[in-house]
Each structure stands twice: as C-alpha cells, then as structure tokens.
Design a protein around this motif. Sequence first.
Motif, short mmCIF file in Angstrom:
data_model
loop_
_atom_site.label_atom_id
_atom_site.label_comp_id
_atom_site.label_asym_id
_atom_site.label_seq_id
_atom_site.Cartn_x
_atom_site.Cartn_y
_atom_site.Cartn_z
N GLY A 167 0.82 -1.21 0.00
CA GLY A 167 0.00 0.00 0.00
C GLY A 167 0.85 1.26 0.00
N GLU A 186 -8.06 -4.31 3.07
CA GLU A 186 -8.15 -3.25 2.04
C GLU A 186 -9.03 -2.10 2.55
OE1 GLU A 186 -9.04 -5.16 -1.66
OE2 GLU A 186 -9.62 -3.25 -2.59
N ARG A 187 -10.15 -2.46 3.14
CA ARG A 187 -11.08 -1.42 3.64
C ARG A 187 -10.46 -0.64 4.80
NH1 ARG A 187 -14.86 -5.46 2.99
NH2 ARG A 187 -14.85 -5.92 5.21
N VAL A 188 -9.91 -1.37 5.75
CA VAL A 188 -9.38 -0.70 6.94
C VAL A 188 -8.14 0.14 6.60
CG1 VAL A 188 -8.29 -1.09 9.20
CG2 VAL A 188 -10.28 -2.44 8.52
N SER A 189 -7.27 -0.40 5.74
CA SER A 189 -6.02 0.32 5.45
C SER A 189 -6.19 1.36 4.36
CB SER A 189 -4.93 -0.67 5.04
OG SER A 189 -5.24 -1.24 3.78
N GLN A 190 -7.34 1.29 3.66
CA GLN A 190 -7.55 2.24 2.56
C GLN A 190 -6.39 2.19 1.56
OE1 GLN A 190 -10.16 5.27 2.86
NE2 GLN A 190 -11.08 3.42 3.67
N THR A 191 -5.99 0.96 1.23
CA THR A 191 -4.93 0.80 0.23
C THR A 191 -5.39 -0.17 -0.84
OG1 THR A 191 -3.91 -1.08 1.38
CG2 THR A 191 -3.07 1.11 1.95
N ASN A 192 -4.77 -0.06 -2.01
CA ASN A 192 -5.06 -1.00 -3.08
C ASN A 192 -4.17 -2.22 -2.95
OD1 ASN A 192 -6.92 0.71 -4.35
ND2 ASN A 192 -5.24 1.83 -5.32
N ASN A 199 -0.18 3.98 2.01
CA ASN A 199 -0.74 4.75 3.10
C ASN A 199 0.30 4.89 4.22
OD1 ASN A 199 -2.11 5.73 5.29
ND2 ASN A 199 -3.91 4.42 5.05
#
Length: 248
Positions: free
Chosen positions: A99, A140-146, A101
Amino acid sequence: MTVYEKVFLSAKNGRAAHVVLLDPDKLTKESAGDTASRCSKAGVDALFVGGSTASPELLNEIVYSIKENSSIPVILFPGGADQIVKHADAILFMSLLSGRNPRFLVEEPLKGVHLIRDYNIETIGMGYLLIESDKPSAVERVSQTNPLPRSKPELAADHALMAQYFGMKAVYLEGGSGVGLPVPLEMIQKVKEAISIPLITGGGLRTPEAVTERVKCGADIIVTGNVLEAKGTDTLLNELVSAVHTAR
Ligand code: 1GP
C-alpha cells in the motif's frame, strides 16, 4: 532459541509450518485456552493473534490465557499499535508494503516501538503484501490501500525483494481473510524465486489440496483462520496440518 529460529527458519529449511490465526473478537478468555490446546493437539506450529479491532484489555487476557493453557508459540499479528500486549512470545513488526498509506507503512509501527521495548518482545520484521482477490478484503477497507494485482506476480516479487533488502525477516502474501480466491500459485512461485527469507501465505485456504499446492510452490508458512470455525473442525484441522507438514 528464538521464535524466529524455531518457527520461521525451521519452516524454511525443514518441513513447512502451519500457523492458525486467532481473531480476539471471536474469542473469550475461556475459549482462547481451549482453542489453543486444540491447535496444539492438532500439531499447529504457532498462533498468530490479532488483526482485528479487539481492545488491548481483551487481547491481553486472551494471550495470557493461551500461554497458561498451552506451550504453543504466540505471535502478535497486530492490526495497529494498540494491539501490543505482554506475554506474547514475539510480534510481527510489519509494514504494509503493498500500500501507499503512510499510516500503515510507518506510523503504526513507529507508535509501537516503546511498548515493544518495554515488554521486551521478540520482533520479527515483516513485509506485508496484500494481494487482490475476488472481493475487497477487510485489510483493504481498513487500510484504505489498493492490493497488488493478481495478474502481476513480478510486481509482488519486486515488493518482496524490497522487504528483503530492507532487512525484513519474512514476507507475507495476504489474500485476505475469508476471500474466495487465495493468492495465485504463480505469484507464490515468482516471489519464492526472488527472495531467500521465509515466505508466508494465507487467506481463503480451506482444503488440504490448496495448502499442499502452495507449499509445493514455495510457501514456508501457511496461515488459516476461518477454517477453525468450520464444521468438523478438528478433523479438518488435522488434515490441513498434516498436508502442510508432508507437502515437500
Ligand atoms: C488472514 O490469512 C489469514 O490474515 C487467514 O485467512 O481466515 O481466510 O483462513 P482465512
């Protein structure tokens, strides 16, 4: 002997290891001890604990109860810096390298350093790579990364090599808990060819065939989580552990 030597290096140099991921949100301090002794009886090599939103108080009680009831190594797999508790044998000190982030690349690890030092917990530096699956994973949702695309095994291999060059001691190819499509075999193979540190994979592995194939492709440590709640769990767990241990 360190946990890294006992679990990670022996998995790389001898037979592969099976680790069970315990989600503190699905346990109580009473059930944790029992679950740990069932895993130990089935031949599971270590437990990862964490990766959820559990409070430090609950996590602390759970880790304590596991240590009281079994001798299986307990390795923290923290979703964030607030999941660092005493009594664990080691902690995966990880950075979400797939990611971009800053929070999960450096900020959460940075927040954890004082507690880890004060508790004197063994650290296992780890590059954590989230891989695309059939649906967006919780990470993916929690880290807000692809996640890294499934179709790009070379890109995953480059990230893994970066982890090794940073001096990290392991790489985790994460498909995401409960996903329908685990990390592709070709990707495991490419990553294995690129690195010499232990390779871990998990996410959506539910059958002896799936774990055997992944060990044959180069995974040193197989992680399963959800399968613990499946029907006929103990039989399935025994089969999975034996598949991992005999795949090479
Ligand atoms: C998640 O890889 C683990 O980090 C476990 O996934 O729950 O799908 O086995 P499952």
